[in-house]
Design a protein around this motif. Structure first.
Motif, PDB file in Angstrom:
ATOM      1  N   LYS A 163     -45.779  -7.710 -10.005  1.00  0.00           N
ATOM      2  CA  LYS A 163     -45.990  -7.485  -8.572  1.00  0.00           C
ATOM      3  C   LYS A 163     -46.744  -8.639  -7.900  1.00  0.00           C
ATOM      4  CE  LYS A 163     -44.319  -3.330  -7.551  1.00  0.00           C
ATOM      5  NZ  LYS A 163     -43.373  -3.173  -6.434  1.00  0.00           N
TER       6      LYS A 163
ATOM      7  N   GLU B 172     -50.321  -8.350  -3.417  1.00  0.00           N
ATOM      8  CA  GLU B 172     -50.121  -8.383  -1.972  1.00  0.00           C
ATOM      9  C   GLU B 172     -51.436  -8.160  -1.221  1.00  0.00           C
ATOM     10  OE1 GLU B 172     -47.181  -5.646  -0.493  1.00  0.00           O
ATOM     11  OE2 GLU B 172     -47.454  -6.297   1.585  1.00  0.00           O
TER      12      GLU B 172
ATOM     13  N   ASP C 140     -41.802  -7.449   2.622  1.00  0.00           N
ATOM     14  CA  ASP C 140     -40.897  -6.517   3.322  1.00  0.00           C
ATOM     15  C   ASP C 140     -39.634  -6.262   2.500  1.00  0.00           C
ATOM     16  OD1 ASP C 140     -42.461  -6.081   5.499  1.00  0.00           O
ATOM     17  OD2 ASP C 140     -41.287  -7.299   6.892  1.00  0.00           O
TER      18      ASP C 140
ATOM     19  N   ARG D  38     -39.066  -6.626  -0.530  1.00  0.00           N
ATOM     20  CA  ARG D  38     -39.311  -6.019  -1.835  1.00  0.00           C
ATOM     21  C   ARG D  38     -39.244  -4.498  -1.769  1.00  0.00           C
ATOM     22  NH1 ARG D  38     -44.559  -7.948  -5.129  1.00  0.00           N
ATOM     23  NH2 ARG D  38     -45.609  -6.389  -3.842  1.00  0.00           N
ATOM     24  N   GLN D  39     -39.576  -3.961  -0.602  1.00  0.00           N
ATOM     25  CA  GLN D  39     -39.525  -2.496  -0.472  1.00  0.00           C
ATOM     26  C   GLN D  39     -38.104  -1.972  -0.627  1.00  0.00           C
ATOM     27  OE1 GLN D  39     -41.780  -0.957   2.860  1.00  0.00           O
ATOM     28  NE2 GLN D  39     -43.151  -2.721   2.800  1.00  0.00           N
ATOM     29  N   GLN D  40     -37.121  -2.773  -0.179  1.00  0.00           N
ATOM     30  CA  GLN D  40     -35.712  -2.374  -0.331  1.00  0.00           C
ATOM     31  C   GLN D  40     -35.084  -2.987  -1.592  1.00  0.00           C
ATOM     32  OE1 GLN D  40     -36.743  -3.419   2.956  1.00  0.00           O
ATOM     33  NE2 GLN D  40     -37.009  -1.231   3.318  1.00  0.00           N
ATOM     34  N   GLU D  41     -35.833  -3.841  -2.254  1.00  0.00           N
ATOM     35  CA  GLU D  41     -35.290  -4.605  -3.390  1.00  0.00           C
ATOM     36  C   GLU D  41     -33.993  -5.308  -3.017  1.00  0.00           C
ATOM     37  OE1 GLU D  41     -35.308  -2.784  -7.263  1.00  0.00           O
ATOM     38  OE2 GLU D  41     -37.003  -1.513  -6.712  1.00  0.00           O
TER      39      GLU D  41
END
Lengths: 184, 184
Positions: free
Chosen positions: A49, A138, A160, A162-165
């Motif tokens: 992460k 982050e 941003d 990364r939240q939806q990959e």
């Protein structure tokens, strides 16, 4: 530019025949010296992460944090340039690199190209142009101590996405704001 | 490069201190003259099912068909460069431009960047560097008369992607093949 790199005589800034821009032209041998934008290539390197940032040991922005990046050289691809800079500045080996963010910076004649890449192992260290290299969560990104707008914009976009990959390739323009200092 | 563009004295090819590449360095004022890749920007212009090609009026590849493209200038974005070249070579107005194909050509120190764009009207014509400008259906593309590998690869990728109506940004490397003539 004052002198012709071909014959050593003086140059003048004039518009060549059939052109519509002022160029440096040799007064003696008529060589036209074109000047073009340069590419800055680098990597957004991740480890689980965390993302890797380098603290700059050189000007401009000495002491501020950046993504490893630098001028692309003749004879290499943009990807090779990004990996070379990542090695030079962070002594980091990476894999699975993929083009991610492009920035146009017309006021300083640069085009940035950042690749996402995964760190291959934790054996990284500060190269000659870095004071320090660290992995950041982050929540710990030093947002007020980032070297350039390209760095902050790339990091924000990444967190941003990364939240939806889902990491589509994106291009943004960064332009000079009158009244502010020129931004990079 | 033989002379320093800053002071007019002779340069030598040497490796600067702290560097690992040979550069042209002034023997008098020590200015290091860096040389970097250039960006070629252009457009894949479409009108309904057709694509726009320009027949080159200049060398290299005089008389062969190309996508409108040319060297990016200082002070502009890659998108502005692509639209300017499309106007200069095809007198074509376009809209909805989006980054599409990137090519690294390290043997000639170039990075190509093609945008997809839609033709705004049929009022196009050959600019000064073109002999002719035409719209082609896929079946009529003059595959054996294309000017550069970047053109054929972009067209093939486009006709493939069009079947899925999905146009991700892609990057490819085009390298010199020993035994063949240098390709562009």
């Amino acid at each position: 530019m004052k002198f012709c790199s071909h014959c050593g005589n003086s140059v003048s800034a004039r518009i060549p025949q059939g052109d519509d821009r002022q160029r440096y032209i040799c007064d003696h041998c008529d060589t036209v010296h074109y000047q073009n934008p340069r590419i800055v290539a680098g990597c957004l390197v991740t480890w689980e992460k965390q993302v890797l940032l380098c603290k700059r040991a050189i000007e401009p922005r000495h002491g501020f944090w950046t993504l490893p990046a630098g001028y692309m050289e003749n004879g290499e691809t943009t990807e090779q340039a990004a990996l070379r800079e990542t090695w030079e500045e962070a002594r980091a080996r990476v894999h699975q690199q993929q083009l991610y963010m492009l920035f146009n910076l017309p006021h300083i004649n640069q085009v940035y190209m950042f690749f996402r890449a995964q760190l291959s192992d934790l054996d990284f260290s500060a190269g000659e142009e870095s004071l320090d290299v660290q992995l950041f969560d982050e929540a710990d990104i030093p947002w007020n101590e980032l070297a350039f707008p390209t760095v902050g914009k790339t990091l924000r976009r990444y967190f941003d996405d990364r939240q939806q990959e889902h990491y589509p390739v994106r291009m943004e323009d960064i332009t000079y704001q009158p009244g502010n200092r020129p931004i990079r």
